[in-house]
Every structure is written in structure tokens, then in C-alpha cells.
Design a protein around this motif. Sequence first.
Motif, PDB file in Angstrom:
ATOM      1  N   GLY A 284       3.539  31.829  22.928  1.00  0.00           N
ATOM      2  CA  GLY A 284       3.604  30.467  22.642  1.00  0.00           C
ATOM      3  C   GLY A 284       4.863  30.138  23.441  1.00  0.00           C
ATOM      4  O   GLY A 284       4.773  29.999  24.702  1.00  0.00           O
TER       5      GLY A 284
ATOM      6  N   LEU B  85       2.642  18.482  16.107  1.00  0.00           N
ATOM      7  CA  LEU B  85       3.771  18.831  16.915  1.00  0.00           C
ATOM      8  C   LEU B  85       4.878  19.138  16.139  1.00  0.00           C
ATOM      9  O   LEU B  85       5.347  18.334  15.373  1.00  0.00           O
ATOM     10  CB  LEU B  85       4.072  18.130  18.099  1.00  0.00           C
ATOM     11  CG  LEU B  85       4.593  18.534  19.336  1.00  0.00           C
ATOM     12  CD1 LEU B  85       3.614  19.178  20.276  1.00  0.00           C
ATOM     13  CD2 LEU B  85       5.247  17.307  20.388  1.00  0.00           C
TER      14      LEU B  85
ATOM     15  N   THR C  16       1.801  23.138  25.744  1.00  0.00           N
ATOM     16  CA  THR C  16       1.819  24.696  25.276  1.00  0.00           C
ATOM     17  C   THR C  16       1.165  24.727  23.821  1.00  0.00           C
ATOM     18  O   THR C  16       0.408  25.429  23.491  1.00  0.00           O
ATOM     19  CB  THR C  16       3.298  25.172  24.980  1.00  0.00           C
ATOM     20  OG1 THR C  16       4.072  24.859  26.435  1.00  0.00           O
ATOM     21  CG2 THR C  16       3.217  26.459  24.739  1.00  0.00           C
ATOM     22  N   HIS C  17       1.718  23.727  23.116  1.00  0.00           N
ATOM     23  CA  HIS C  17       1.176  23.647  21.638  1.00  0.00           C
ATOM     24  C   HIS C  17      -0.383  23.493  21.585  1.00  0.00           C
ATOM     25  O   HIS C  17      -1.149  24.270  20.952  1.00  0.00           O
ATOM     26  CB  HIS C  17       1.536  22.434  20.840  1.00  0.00           C
ATOM     27  CG  HIS C  17       1.111  22.211  19.417  1.00  0.00           C
ATOM     28  ND1 HIS C  17       1.867  22.345  18.569  1.00  0.00           N
ATOM     29  CD2 HIS C  17      -0.059  21.631  19.005  1.00  0.00           C
ATOM     30  CE1 HIS C  17       1.401  22.054  17.277  1.00  0.00           C
ATOM     31  NE2 HIS C  17       0.198  21.562  17.744  1.00  0.00           N
ATOM     32  N   ASN C  18      -0.947  22.643  22.515  1.00  0.00           N
ATOM     33  CA  ASN C  18      -2.282  22.428  22.708  1.00  0.00           C
ATOM     34  C   ASN C  18      -3.212  23.666  23.282  1.00  0.00           C
ATOM     35  O   ASN C  18      -4.341  23.917  22.880  1.00  0.00           O
ATOM     36  CB  ASN C  18      -2.605  21.363  23.754  1.00  0.00           C
ATOM     37  CG  ASN C  18      -3.853  20.535  23.725  1.00  0.00           C
ATOM     38  OD1 ASN C  18      -4.419  20.267  22.540  1.00  0.00           O
ATOM     39  ND2 ASN C  18      -4.503  20.168  24.779  1.00  0.00           N
TER      40      ASN C  18
ATOM     41  N   TYR D 167       7.713  28.530  14.516  1.00  0.00           N
ATOM     42  CA  TYR D 167       7.181  27.311  14.939  1.00  0.00           C
ATOM     43  C   TYR D 167       5.734  27.376  14.494  1.00  0.00           C
ATOM     44  O   TYR D 167       4.905  28.408  15.005  1.00  0.00           O
ATOM     45  CB  TYR D 167       7.172  27.275  16.785  1.00  0.00           C
ATOM     46  CG  TYR D 167       6.428  25.820  16.867  1.00  0.00           C
ATOM     47  CD1 TYR D 167       7.324  24.728  17.295  1.00  0.00           C
ATOM     48  CD2 TYR D 167       5.155  25.852  16.917  1.00  0.00           C
ATOM     49  CE1 TYR D 167       6.648  23.381  17.780  1.00  0.00           C
ATOM     50  CE2 TYR D 167       4.494  24.712  17.483  1.00  0.00           C
ATOM     51  CZ  TYR D 167       5.230  23.695  18.020  1.00  0.00           C
ATOM     52  OH  TYR D 167       4.717  22.393  18.612  1.00  0.00           O
TER      53      TYR D 167
ATOM     54  N   VAL E   1      -1.472  15.563  19.367  1.00  0.00           N
ATOM     55  CA  VAL E   1      -0.470  16.439  18.803  1.00  0.00           C
ATOM     56  C   VAL E   1       0.572  15.511  18.176  1.00  0.00           C
ATOM     57  O   VAL E   1       1.061  16.110  17.356  1.00  0.00           O
ATOM     58  CB  VAL E   1       0.112  17.264  19.864  1.00  0.00           C
ATOM     59  CG1 VAL E   1      -0.913  18.297  20.615  1.00  0.00           C
ATOM     60  CG2 VAL E   1       0.815  16.628  20.992  1.00  0.00           C
TER      61      VAL E   1
ATOM     62  N   PHE F 203       1.787  26.490  14.854  1.00  0.00           N
ATOM     63  CA  PHE F 203       0.859  25.815  15.585  1.00  0.00           C
ATOM     64  C   PHE F 203      -0.331  25.321  14.731  1.00  0.00           C
ATOM     65  O   PHE F 203      -0.973  24.287  14.911  1.00  0.00           O
ATOM     66  CB  PHE F 203       0.428  26.801  16.735  1.00  0.00           C
ATOM     67  CG  PHE F 203       1.386  27.122  17.619  1.00  0.00           C
ATOM     68  CD1 PHE F 203       1.569  26.225  18.796  1.00  0.00           C
ATOM     69  CD2 PHE F 203       2.039  28.512  17.575  1.00  0.00           C
ATOM     70  CE1 PHE F 203       2.329  26.614  19.698  1.00  0.00           C
ATOM     71  CE2 PHE F 203       2.983  28.563  18.638  1.00  0.00           C
ATOM     72  CZ  PHE F 203       3.239  27.804  19.430  1.00  0.00           C
TER      73      PHE F 203
ATOM     74  N   VAL G 121       5.958  20.805  25.711  1.00  0.00           N
ATOM     75  CA  VAL G 121       5.831  21.390  24.231  1.00  0.00           C
ATOM     76  C   VAL G 121       4.345  20.938  24.021  1.00  0.00           C
ATOM     77  O   VAL G 121       3.721  21.765  23.275  1.00  0.00           O
ATOM     78  CB  VAL G 121       6.880  20.837  23.286  1.00  0.00           C
ATOM     79  CG1 VAL G 121       6.563  21.030  22.032  1.00  0.00           C
ATOM     80  CG2 VAL G 121       8.210  21.613  23.780  1.00  0.00           C
TER      81      VAL G 121
ATOM     82  N   PRO H 149      -5.464  22.163  13.598  1.00  0.00           N
ATOM     83  CA  PRO H 149      -4.192  22.141  14.468  1.00  0.00           C
ATOM     84  C   PRO H 149      -2.968  21.437  13.706  1.00  0.00           C
ATOM     85  O   PRO H 149      -3.501  20.572  12.533  1.00  0.00           O
ATOM     86  CB  PRO H 149      -4.627  21.236  15.374  1.00  0.00           C
ATOM     87  CG  PRO H 149      -6.067  20.963  15.547  1.00  0.00           C
ATOM     88  CD  PRO H 149      -6.326  21.428  14.078  1.00  0.00           C
TER      89      PRO H 149
ATOM     90  N   VAL I   9      -3.501  25.917  20.328  1.00  0.00           N
ATOM     91  CA  VAL I   9      -4.580  25.411  19.381  1.00  0.00           C
ATOM     92  C   VAL I   9      -5.953  25.776  20.051  1.00  0.00           C
ATOM     93  O   VAL I   9      -6.920  26.182  19.276  1.00  0.00           O
ATOM     94  CB  VAL I   9      -4.351  23.966  19.179  1.00  0.00           C
ATOM     95  CG1 VAL I   9      -5.772  23.401  18.415  1.00  0.00           C
ATOM     96  CG2 VAL I   9      -3.303  23.781  18.355  1.00  0.00           C
TER      97      VAL I   9
END
Lengths: 251, 114
Positions: free
Chosen positions: A25, A91, A72-74, A7, B33, A9, A69, A88, A77
Motif C-alpha cells: 500500500g 479515496l 496507489t489507491h487505484n 487505510y 477515486v 482500499f 495517493v 472500491p 484496487v
Amino acid sequence: MSATARYMFAVARDLDVAQLSGARGFQGAALETVEHEGLAAVVCDVDLAEFGEEPLIRNLEDLDWVEHVARTHNDVVWRVAAVSTCAPLRLVTVCADDESVRDKVDSLRSGLEGVLDRIEGRQEWSVKVLVAPRSGGEPSPDTPATSGADYLRRKREASDRRRDLSVDAMRIAREVHDLAHAHAVASRRLAPQDPRLTGRPEAMVLNGAYLVEADARDAFEAAVHAAGEQHPAVTVEVEGPWPAYSFAVLE
Amino acid sequence: MSERTMAPARGGPPDRPVYGPAPSNLADVLERVLDKGIVIAGDIQVNLLDIELLTVKIRLLVVSVDKAAELGIDWWRTDPMLSSEAKDRELANENERLRARLRELESAPSENGQ
């Protein structure tokens, strides 16, 4: 044990992988980097049972999953941006393996370098202008309309009032935007947000994103706050600095 | 979940920006995002994802337009500065006006001739 994929990011420059030690992650997976000619893709392992094509189609319909998600992604970043110049990714960018990650970075290399040049030393700020919903509403008449003409006159007056307020709010939104833009190197007006997501009843008339030089932040913030004080009829909110999501876009 | 170690502790480069807290507002997170950031076509079918993401976006972000219309605050729909829909409608209206005018002109000679 099911198959995994990588994955992605973000793609970063000047990133020392040691600065990400301990960062996680999804599902506690360690953050790793895939290096390619000075650029580093920040990745982690994900389970294909969750991030494979078919599970994703299901999962993306589930707002709780999307929220988890997205946050978490944010968070990742944010963490990467704190220690590097960081572009970034959108998603759920999922690649089969490191080789594939490297290929993607390689094929977009000049675009990525361009984005990183644009956002280096700059951050994103959010400025919103909100109007209380009542100010656009119709006062409920305490007496019933005496005739059809009276009814129509009242309708027209209410609609005029609403339009005046709307025109005012729109003018203020534009003023605030122009002012913020004057202190930024780039700006974008995003779509107004759903009150259910913001949890607030007000109507959003400005949802602006501004790319601001790190050393211009005080001037930017002061200018936007001053604009807010000048217009007590609306609420002006400024948030930041954030990683430059809205300006990390490939042409 | 949101513990973030801020930039390289004391010894790190002094010129690194310190970021504000991540937005708690879900709309701020999602619009960035889902809608912004670098788009790289991953190995997982992205066309399909775009469609799915779109349905999420529509549900979350576009609904506000109807909600606002319900509250009587729908003026941005007709402001070309704010709405592409309004821009389209403006074009459609102009088109319609021009067509009407054309019909008028085309029918004019035969009327004159009578």
C-alpha cells in the motif's frame, strides 16, 4: 515513531489473502485484510502524521500528493479486483483500528452485498467522444467588416456554424452513448474532463461509463468501434475493462 | 509502482476477468477515486474532507467549463440534457415568465377600469 491508522482500499468477496502476498500500500506497507462474515476489507497501515485530519487537509490541496495517493489507491484496487469481486472505496477512508473497520463493514453490510451482487462478473468500460476545438471556432475574416450590419451578419453566421457543429457533436455523443448503453447492464454519463488533465485540446462531449458483462465485452467493443468509424468528424475512444468504480455506489 | 500481478497465475480460476491497464490519464483516475466508489465515513473527519476534496475537484474538473466557454464551446451549458445548471436556468426563466404574466394579469383590471 508516530501513531498509525488503517487505510481502507476496498471491500471484497471471495478474496484469498494469499493472492495479495507481496502487494504494497502506502510507504511500502503490506496489504492486509480485515475479515467480517465473508467480506474482506483490504487495508494497510498509514502514518497519522500524513493521513491524520490536519495533515490531510493540507495534503489534499497538493495535487502531486493527491495524484500519488490516487494512483496507489487505484493500483491496489486493480490488484484486488483481479482476484475477487471488489467494491472500491472512495479515496482516503481512514479508520482508527481493525475493530473500527469491522464496525463500518458491519453497519453497511447489506448495502455492500448489494453492490457486490451488482458488479460481480461485470466490468466498467469508458467511452469518450472528443471534438477538435477548431471545428467550433470562428474562421478569422480576411477582410474587415464593411459596416455594423456586416459585422453583425458575420457574428451571426459564425454562431450558426458553431451551433450546427455543436448540435451534430451532441447528436453523435447521444448516439454513441445509446449504442454503448444497449450493450451494457448499466451506464452513467460523467462530466466532461478538463483538457489540462487529459493533456488534450479537444472538447469532450461524451464521458460515459458502462457496466458490461464479462462475456459481452467483445460485442460491446465492436459496437463502439463501429460507431467511431461511422462518425469521422469526432474521435471515439473506448477503454477497459476497469474495476466497476462508477457502479460501486451505495444507495 | 504500477506492477500488477494479473489474476491467479495458471492454476487459478479460469473465469476471473483480466483487467485492462489502469488509466494513465489522471482525470480518469481522479474522477473515479474522488467521486465514485463506496463512501464509508472513516474515523478521520469526513465532512471536512468532503469540503477539501470538493475544492480539488472544482479546480480540476469544473475549470474545463470556463476553458471550453473561452473556446466558444459552451453549448452544453444550455442543454438541459447535459447540464443541471441549464435545468436550473430553465426553471428560473419559466418562473420569470410566469411572474411577468401574473403582473400583467394583475394590473389588467385596473387598466380596464380606467
